[in-house]
Design an enzyme around this catalytic site. Structure first.
Site, PDB file in Angstrom:
ATOM      1  N   LYS A  81       8.464  -2.523  10.549  1.00 24.26           N
ATOM      2  CA  LYS A  81       7.394  -1.745  10.584  1.00 24.26           C
ATOM      3  C   LYS A  81       7.109  -1.137   9.321  1.00 24.26           C
ATOM      4  O   LYS A  81       5.878  -1.087   8.858  1.00 24.26           O
ATOM      5  CB  LYS A  81       7.758  -0.677  11.594  1.00 24.26           C
ATOM      6  CG  LYS A  81       6.491   0.195  11.689  1.00 24.26           C
ATOM      7  CD  LYS A  81       5.171  -0.389  12.344  1.00 24.26           C
ATOM      8  CE  LYS A  81       4.062   0.619  12.318  1.00 24.26           C
ATOM      9  NZ  LYS A  81       4.286   1.782  13.456  1.00 24.26           N
ATOM     10  N   CYS A 126      -0.283   6.092   9.812  1.00 22.39           N
ATOM     11  CA  CYS A 126       0.669   4.950   9.605  1.00 22.39           C
ATOM     12  C   CYS A 126       0.398   4.637   7.886  1.00 22.39           C
ATOM     13  O   CYS A 126       1.578   4.863   7.021  1.00 22.39           O
ATOM     14  CB  CYS A 126       0.444   3.647  10.198  1.00 22.39           C
ATOM     15  SG  CYS A 126       0.359   3.932  12.042  1.00 22.39           S
TER      16      CYS A 126
HETATM   17  N1  SAJ Z   1      -8.372   0.813   4.964  1.00 19.58           N
HETATM   18  C1  SAJ Z   1      -9.012   0.503   3.383  1.00 19.58           C
HETATM   19  N2  SAJ Z   1      -9.157  -0.710   3.171  1.00 19.58           N
HETATM   20  C2  SAJ Z   1      -8.660  -1.813   4.083  1.00 19.58           C
HETATM   21  C3  SAJ Z   1      -8.135  -1.223   5.162  1.00 19.58           C
HETATM   22  C4  SAJ Z   1      -8.033  -0.075   5.443  1.00 19.58           C
HETATM   23  O1  SAJ Z   1      -9.489   1.444   2.666  1.00 19.58           O
HETATM   24  O2  SAJ Z   1      -8.821  -2.936   3.836  1.00 19.58           O
HETATM   25  C5  SAJ Z   1      -8.196   2.350   5.135  1.00 19.58           C
HETATM   26  C6  SAJ Z   1      -8.828   2.840   6.278  1.00 19.58           C
HETATM   27  O3  SAJ Z   1     -10.507   3.304   6.112  1.00 19.58           O
HETATM   28  C7  SAJ Z   1      -8.052   3.951   6.772  1.00 19.58           C
HETATM   29  C8  SAJ Z   1      -6.862   3.431   6.317  1.00 19.58           C
HETATM   30  O4  SAJ Z   1      -6.958   2.751   5.315  1.00 19.58           O
HETATM   31  O5  SAJ Z   1      -8.481   5.154   6.182  1.00 19.58           O
HETATM   32  C9  SAJ Z   1      -5.822   2.862   7.451  1.00 19.58           C
HETATM   33  O6  SAJ Z   1      -6.860   1.899   7.972  1.00 19.58           O
HETATM   34  P1  SAJ Z   1      -5.890   0.974   9.090  1.00 19.58           P
HETATM   35  O7  SAJ Z   1      -7.217  -0.043   9.486  1.00 19.58           O
HETATM   36  O8  SAJ Z   1      -4.671   0.381   8.562  1.00 19.58           O
HETATM   37  O9  SAJ Z   1      -5.767   1.642  10.198  1.00 19.58           O
HETATM   38  P2  SAJ Z   1      -4.427   2.435  10.973  1.00 19.58           P
HETATM   39  O10 SAJ Z   1      -4.024   3.512  10.426  1.00 19.58           O
HETATM   40  O11 SAJ Z   1      -5.013   2.719  12.572  1.00 19.58           O
HETATM   41  O12 SAJ Z   1      -3.432   1.225  10.905  1.00 19.58           O
HETATM   42  C10 SAJ Z   1      -3.120   0.437  12.109  1.00 19.58           C
HETATM   43  C11 SAJ Z   1      -1.629   0.188  11.665  1.00 19.58           C
HETATM   44  N3  SAJ Z   1      -0.980  -0.359  12.735  1.00 19.58           N
HETATM   45  C12 SAJ Z   1       0.192   0.320  13.206  1.00 19.58           C
HETATM   46  O13 SAJ Z   1       0.662   0.837  12.485  1.00 19.58           O
HETATM   47  C13 SAJ Z   1       0.743  -0.263  14.440  1.00 19.58           C
HETATM   48  C14 SAJ Z   1      -1.847  -1.070  10.795  1.00 19.58           C
HETATM   49  O14 SAJ Z   1      -0.406  -1.766  10.946  1.00 19.58           O
HETATM   50  C15 SAJ Z   1      -2.816  -1.919  11.120  1.00 19.58           C
HETATM   51  O15 SAJ Z   1      -2.792  -2.852  10.115  1.00 19.58           O
HETATM   52  C16 SAJ Z   1      -4.043  -1.570  11.285  1.00 19.58           C
HETATM   53  O16 SAJ Z   1      -3.829  -0.461  12.531  1.00 19.58           O
HETATM   54  C17 SAJ Z   1      -5.152  -2.427  11.657  1.00 19.58           C
HETATM   55  O17 SAJ Z   1      -4.840  -3.730  11.165  1.00 19.58           O
HETATM   56  O18 SAJ Z   1      -6.322  -2.080  12.019  1.00 19.58           O
END
Ligand code: SAJ
Length: 447
Positions: free
Chosen positions: A228, A283
């Site tokens: 993870k 996360c």
């Molecule tokens: N973000 C960026 N650029 C990207 C992707 C995300 O700046 O390319 C930012 C988002 O705006 C946000 C943060 O990063 O502020 C996190 O975004 P996220 O899409 O990773 O969302 P989370 O935090 O909900 O991450 C979850 C995580 N799931 C788990 O831990 C079980 C992550 O592992 C997943 O990869 C992610 O969702 C996903 O793919 O949506």
């Protein structure tokens, strides 16, 4: 839960595949009924388990008993309305369960040190009320070694039982993706790690009985913990990569989003990520610190992980710098200027503000003397205004910090109607060319 040892699976080679254990649903206690625990509890109930939803937060328990929550999709909420799960703050109910799944938060402190207090408290309660022979699974995200050195000794001490003899134990890190209508607790592949074959078989059988996706047995609890952390550190590093490119290409007059789109045409060995005003959530900006801290305690410095965290953490400041620069070349001081901030949530489509970069942007703007008017349709209780129009009226410039659908559909006219002629698009989510054609000063992150 009863385990029925079926025929030896043909050609099975990996541990955990040798016997297909079938499970007959019993009673499961989910410890921590939040954005991870509640969807899991609903899934268990759907698959025939009697479910006890335990939480220490009496207020939350009352809300959930009244079916009030904001962590479910609309489909899950409809299911929750009809649910017969027993939601309680009474830890003695844990004794009724033959499976106990711990889903409590594992945040970091202000100086990014792992905060295991919720997990330690949960382990103690589980230990005090654990039924002999039960299976305990930790889903909370922890760094490698926390289950073996912290959780298991606490459960053993308070239950006066021996792990993998008197009770079974495994780690199955959660992979809930808040707000995602495609991927849910029921269809996301999982890994399961345990320190004994019996615990591994029982936990693997449990997850195979409720999830319609591959369940991958790992060789140990520590390996499952590491999976993870690695998958989320991978994401943080890749986001830092495109954020660094964005800051570099902004000086070269190259639109980094076009370049990423071009690179993504490569059908292998490239994974697109999006530059932005920062990395928020429970996360991605948190998990790498777990590994950084744990590795440092064991004599290794994760330079790449730390550098990725440094780059991503500076993006909110970089975003404010962009705005201040555009104001300065028009001889407008940021101090005493009204700025519209669209978005407080860390992610589009949900109202989750944990570690959200929008708050760093707001604080930095105020630190530099600006007056900030923030609005987020999903976070109304922390908004300064009640609508986009309210937020833009009187503002000199605007920053979009969250790519909510209500913002991405905004046309340049909406800004011009309120005489907002400088727009910083922190999520590269607006139509850049339309804004340039409307003679609005548009700056994205890397474009
Ligand atoms: N973000 C960026 N650029 C990207 C992707 C995300 O700046 O390319 C930012 C988002 O705006 C946000 C943060 O990063 O502020 C996190 O975004 P996220 O899409 O990773 O969302 P989370 O935090 O909900 O991450 C979850 C995580 N799931 C788990 O831990 C079980 C992550 O592992 C997943 O990869 C992610 O969702 C996903 O793919 O949506």
């Amino acid at each position: 839960m009863q385990y029925i040892r079926s025929e030896k699976a043909k050609g099975a080679t990996k541990p955990g595949h040798a016997y297909r254990l079938q499970v007959k649903p019993g009673t499961t206690a989910v410890i921590g009924i939040g954005y991870v625990g509640l969807p899991l509890a609903l899934l268990l109930e759907e698959r025939g388990f009697q479910v006890i939803g335990f939480d220490i937060d009496q207020q939350k328990v009352l809300q959930l008993q009244q079916r009030k929550t904001n962590v479910l999709t609309s489909q899950e909420h409809a299911q929750f309305e009809k649910s017969r799960m027993h939601i309680t703050a009474d830890p003695e109910s844990i004794a009724e369960a033959d499976v106990v799944i711990i889903c409590v938060p594992t945040p970091v402190t202000a100086d990014h040190a792992p905060n295991l207090k919720p997990l330690v408290a949960a382990a103690r309660l589980v230990g005090l009320h654990l039924r002999r022979g039960a299976l305990v699974v930790v889903e909370s995200t922890v760094n490698p070694g926390v289950c073996d050195t912290t959780v298991l000794p606490i459960i053993a001490r308070y239950s006066n039982m021996i792990p993998d003899r008197d009770f079974y134990f495994a780690h199955a890190p959660e992979r809930i993706n808040p707000g995602d209508a495609t991927w849910s607790a029921r269809n996301i592949a999982r890994v399961v790690g345990a320190n004994s074959r019996e615990s591994l078989e029982r936990a693997t059988a449990l997850y195979r009985s409720i999830i319609d996706a591959p369940i991958e047995p790992m060789q140990s609890v520590k390996e499952a913990e590491a999976v993870k952390i690695v998958e989320n550190a991978f994401r943080d590093i890749n986001i830092a990569f495109v954020n660094e490119l964005a800051m570099s290409f902004a000086r070269l007059g190259i639109d980094v989003t076009n370049v990423i789109r071009g690179a993504a045409t490569k059908p292998f060995a490239f994974m697109a990520h999006d530059p932005g005003c920062g990395v928020g959530g429970h996360c991605i900006p948190v998990d790498p610190y777990y590994l950084i801290a744990h590795a440092a305690e064991n004599g290794f410095q994760h330079q790449l992980l730390k550098e990725a965290r440094r780059i991503n953490s500076l993006m909110p400041i970089y975003t404010v710098d962009l705005l201040e620069y555009e104001l300065s070349i028009r001889d407008i001081p940021l101090a005493q200027t009204d700025i519209a901030l669209l978005g407080l949530s860390y992610k589009a489509g949900i109202g989750d503000t944990r570690e959200s970069p929008a708050y760093i942007i707001r604080d930095e703007l105020r630190e530099r003397g600006a007056t900030v008017w923030a609005f987020d349709p999903y976070v109304r209780d922390e908004s300064d205004t009640h609508s986009i129009a309210d937020t833009l009226s009187g503002a000199t410039a605007a920053i979009v910090a969250t790519n909510h659908p209500q913002f991405t559909s905004l046309s340049p006219t909406t800004f011009l109607d309120h005489n907002v002629r400088i727009v910083i698009d922190g999520r590269n989510c607006l139509s850049k060319q339309d804004f340039l054609n409307a003679e609005i000063t548009y700056r994205g992150i890397g474009r």
